[in-house]
Design a protein around this motif. Sequence first.
Motif, PDB file in Angstrom:
ATOM      1  N   UNK A  71       0.840  -1.200   0.000  1.00  0.00           N
ATOM      2  CA  UNK A  71       0.000   0.000   0.000  1.00  0.00           C
ATOM      3  C   UNK A  71       0.870   1.243   0.000  1.00  0.00           C
ATOM      4  N   UNK A  72       1.954   1.158   0.731  1.00  0.00           N
ATOM      5  CA  UNK A  72       2.832   2.308   0.898  1.00  0.00           C
ATOM      6  C   UNK A  72       3.719   2.528  -0.321  1.00  0.00           C
ATOM      7  N   UNK A  73       4.244   1.451  -0.882  1.00  0.00           N
ATOM      8  CA  UNK A  73       5.288   1.565  -1.907  1.00  0.00           C
ATOM      9  C   UNK A  73       4.824   1.194  -3.302  1.00  0.00           C
ATOM     10  N   UNK A 105      -9.411  -8.933   0.354  1.00  0.00           N
ATOM     11  CA  UNK A 105      -8.207  -9.144   1.140  1.00  0.00           C
ATOM     12  C   UNK A 105      -7.753  -7.867   1.808  1.00  0.00           C
ATOM     13  N   UNK A 106      -7.824  -6.777   1.056  1.00  0.00           N
ATOM     14  CA  UNK A 106      -7.419  -5.501   1.622  1.00  0.00           C
ATOM     15  C   UNK A 106      -8.333  -5.138   2.785  1.00  0.00           C
ATOM     16  N   UNK A 156       2.290  11.246  -1.666  1.00  0.00           N
ATOM     17  CA  UNK A 156       2.747  10.344  -0.608  1.00  0.00           C
ATOM     18  C   UNK A 156       1.836  10.451   0.593  1.00  0.00           C
ATOM     19  N   UNK A 157       1.519  11.692   0.976  1.00  0.00           N
ATOM     20  CA  UNK A 157       0.659  11.857   2.149  1.00  0.00           C
ATOM     21  C   UNK A 157      -0.721  11.273   1.915  1.00  0.00           C
ATOM     22  N   UNK A 158      -1.218  11.451   0.684  1.00  0.00           N
ATOM     23  CA  UNK A 158      -2.529  10.868   0.392  1.00  0.00           C
ATOM     24  C   UNK A 158      -2.486   9.360   0.562  1.00  0.00           C
ATOM     25  N   UNK A 159      -1.424   8.747   0.002  1.00  0.00           N
ATOM     26  CA  UNK A 159      -1.298   7.293   0.108  1.00  0.00           C
ATOM     27  C   UNK A 159      -1.143   6.881   1.560  1.00  0.00           C
TER      28      UNK A 159
END
Length: 207
Positions: A71-73, A105-106, A156-159
Amino acid sequence: MVRAPCCDKMGMKKGPWTEEEDQILVSYIQTHGLMRCGKSCRLRWMNYLRPDIKRGNFSEEEEEAIISLHQLLGNRWSAIAARLPGRTDNEIKNPKEKKASTEADLESFFLRTSAGAERRAGNPPTSPRQSCSEVSSLTATTAGESAGTNGINESFWEDALAMDGSVTSMDFPSEFQGSSFSPEEDDVDFWLNVLRDAGDMSEMLAS
DNA sequence: AAGAGTTTCAACCGCCGTTCA
DNA sequence: GTGAACGGCGGTTGAAACTCT
């Protein structure tokens, strides 16, 4: 910025080959007749033969880490693998469909997180502004240097904040806006902690 | 038992950035 | 400074293993 060669990381020698090394390689090929290109050999070593490779199924912790990191990368499998000792990028990306590609799954993973508990309980999201400011204060104190060197932008912050589910990108720290960002591998643990803390704070604020 | 369909995973491909002569 | 070789990466393929009918 120059990326450190892999050879340095693994304690391997780099630079020009010596006469002696050439002879060793030649005699090895002549003796064993290995008709493989270097790239193929490297892949085999990296993904299968390395002594520190961990075989077998992923643990629950590893699965959760993979989902979080994905999710992050995104599809940066090597970066994800770097956070899982003994696991290869190949191993992580191969069964990805079963790990995190489905909404179910998420959702399943999300419901196990602190912010997911809020959602499960049917509580409305807590104040985005408060939560976001908490996150920003965290980054200001803990990630000051890395923010300066990496830069952090809105996406990035949104993610990152989307993971928490209770905060939005409405008011990112101003110092992070407009600059480019690509998370360094070494920062992943830090950002996961930030996200975890953000979830915990949402619960505190809601109670 | 056997054929079809599905899943798994090692290996390959092509691209891009880095290194070195 | 430049071009070839190399290393690393994400995406894709295909054979083997497994499951279903």
